[in-house]
Design an enzyme around this catalytic site. Structure first.
Site, PDB file in Angstrom:
ATOM      1  N   LYS A  82      64.058  47.104  41.553  1.00 13.72           N
ATOM      2  CA  LYS A  82      64.652  45.883  41.233  1.00 13.72           C
ATOM      3  C   LYS A  82      66.064  45.887  40.634  1.00 13.72           C
ATOM      4  CE  LYS A  82      62.900  42.542  37.823  1.00 13.72           C
ATOM      5  NZ  LYS A  82      64.004  41.616  37.657  1.00 13.72           N
ATOM      6  N   TYR A 100      62.717  49.689  38.053  1.00 19.05           N
ATOM      7  CA  TYR A 100      63.249  48.070  37.272  1.00 19.05           C
ATOM      8  C   TYR A 100      64.651  48.632  36.683  1.00 19.05           C
ATOM      9  CZ  TYR A 100      63.410  43.990  34.513  1.00 19.05           C
ATOM     10  OH  TYR A 100      63.576  42.784  33.647  1.00 19.05           O
TER      11      TYR A 100
HETATM   12  O1  MN9 Z   1      63.854  39.311  36.208  1.00 17.39           O
HETATM   13  C1  MN9 Z   1      65.432  37.873  35.248  1.00 17.39           C
HETATM   14  N1  MN9 Z   1      65.893  38.725  34.059  1.00 17.39           N
HETATM   15  C2  MN9 Z   1      65.862  38.457  32.719  1.00 17.39           C
HETATM   16  C3  MN9 Z   1      65.041  38.826  36.387  1.00 17.39           C
HETATM   17  O2  MN9 Z   1      65.147  37.478  32.409  1.00 17.39           O
HETATM   18  C4  MN9 Z   1      66.066  39.491  31.966  1.00 17.39           C
HETATM   19  C5  MN9 Z   1      66.384  36.863  35.934  1.00 17.39           C
HETATM   20  O3  MN9 Z   1      65.667  36.260  36.722  1.00 17.39           O
HETATM   21  C6  MN9 Z   1      67.054  35.871  34.815  1.00 17.39           C
HETATM   22  O4  MN9 Z   1      66.279  35.566  33.972  1.00 17.39           O
HETATM   23  C7  MN9 Z   1      67.849  34.927  35.712  1.00 17.39           C
HETATM   24  C8  MN9 Z   1      68.777  34.130  34.452  1.00 17.39           C
HETATM   25  O5  MN9 Z   1      69.961  34.957  34.078  1.00 17.39           O
HETATM   26  O6  MN9 Z   1      68.563  35.349  36.665  1.00 17.39           O
END
Ligand code: MN9
Length: 289
Positions: free
Chosen positions: A161, A133
């Site tokens: 990821k 990640y």
């Molecule tokens: O897991 C998410 N990252 C975080 C991925 O929440 C830090 C993304 O889905 C973001 O929330 C999304 C909005 O910026 O892209």
């Protein structure tokens, strides 16, 4: 393991305890309404780094129980406490999680050797697979193409990821490691990531907007770029409004307005304020009513 995974939201009660029934409802909503291909459990969106070990385990267990083998499950077990990571890795593996994931260790400026030791220690303690990640904007940890390659030398480390906007690095990784799985982590950048050959996407907004995001992903995969771009524009209008109002609070608020008991956030993160609630209602009317 390819496809669209929701970074699962978790429902808490006002006192910070786990709202187990609410969590089950979020799982059901993701599978039955959003139609996602899998769930990424215990990530940033799950407010995981604020939780005690026992609660992390309970969440893994409830999600597996509610999922009943329907969709793929990935357990994020990364932690600065490596013994906790190993314990969680064993626990999630016993529950049948299809893969594990671990955030790059953060806060201290760990050397690459230390990071490599962390990943190998966690994944070599279990019979499972690991997805790195990588989220440099929150962890401050940046790895090079060669360093990813060194981690990928362990065959149990099957992918990453990739939550970053560095498309040059993404393209270099895709070219260098064609057999590894790459998941796009920023929902608002899914289309360019698919064009560069990612195998899937893992995101927070899919808890609410999974159907449309899934459509976008598969349109882009089929090379229907103009149609996919139209959808990305639509999706990003929504994401921009959500980010402006408060990411996790708004996503939870939107679920609650759809009858899913998404509950409160876990302190130190604040829950929806009255003002955020109004903003959430406006977003709901604009996109879902
Ligand atoms: O897991 C998410 N990252 C975080 C991925 O929440 C830090 C993304 O889905 C973001 O929330 C999304 C909005 O910026 O892209």
């Amino acid at each position: 393991m390819k496809g669209i995974y929701s970074a699962l939201l978790v429902s808490f009660n006002e006192d910070g305890s786990l709202n187990e029934n609410g969590l089950r409802q979020i799982v059901r909503h993701n599978i039955d309404v959003c139609g996602i291909d899998g769930l990424y459990v215990g990530g940033s969106t799950g407010e995981n780094f604020m939780l005690p070990t026992e609660m992390k385990k309970r969440i893994f267990s409830i999600v597996a129980d509610e999922n009943k083998g329907q969709v793929n499950l990935i357990a994020q077990v990364g932690s600065l406490n490596i013994e906790e990571s190993v314990e969680l890795a064993k626990y999630a593996t016993d529950l049948g999680y299809n893969a594990l994931s671990a955030v790059t260790p953060f806060y201290y400026k760990f050397t690459f050797d230390e990071i490599k030791h962390y990943y190998n220690t966690i994944i070599n303690s279990v019979d499972n697979k690991m997805i790195i990640y990588s989220i440099p904007f929150l962890t401050g940890v940046n790895m090079s193409v060669d360093q990813f390659g060194e981690l990928f030398e362990n065959e149990k480390i099957i992918g990453v990821k990739f939550t970053a906007g560095d498309f040059y690095l993404l393209e270099r990784l895709r070219k260098a490691y064609p057999d590894k799985l790459i998941f796009s982590g920023f929902d608002e950048m899914m289309l360019p990531a698919v064009v560069l050959g990612v195998d899937g996407a893992i995101g927070s907004t899919f808890n609410v907007n999974g159907k449309k995001s899934k459509e976008l992903f598969y349109l882009a995969k089929e090379g229907k770029i103009a149609e996919a771009l139209n959808l990305q524009h639509e999706v990003n209008d929504f994401i921009t409004d959500v980010l402006d109002n408060g990411l996790y609070q708004t996503l939870k608020g939107l679920l609650s307005l759809q009858g899913v008991d998404a509950g409160y956030c876990k302190r130190p993160m604040k829950s929806q304020t009255e003002e955020m609630k109004k903003g959430t209602e406006k977003i709901y009317r604009k996109y879902f009513a």
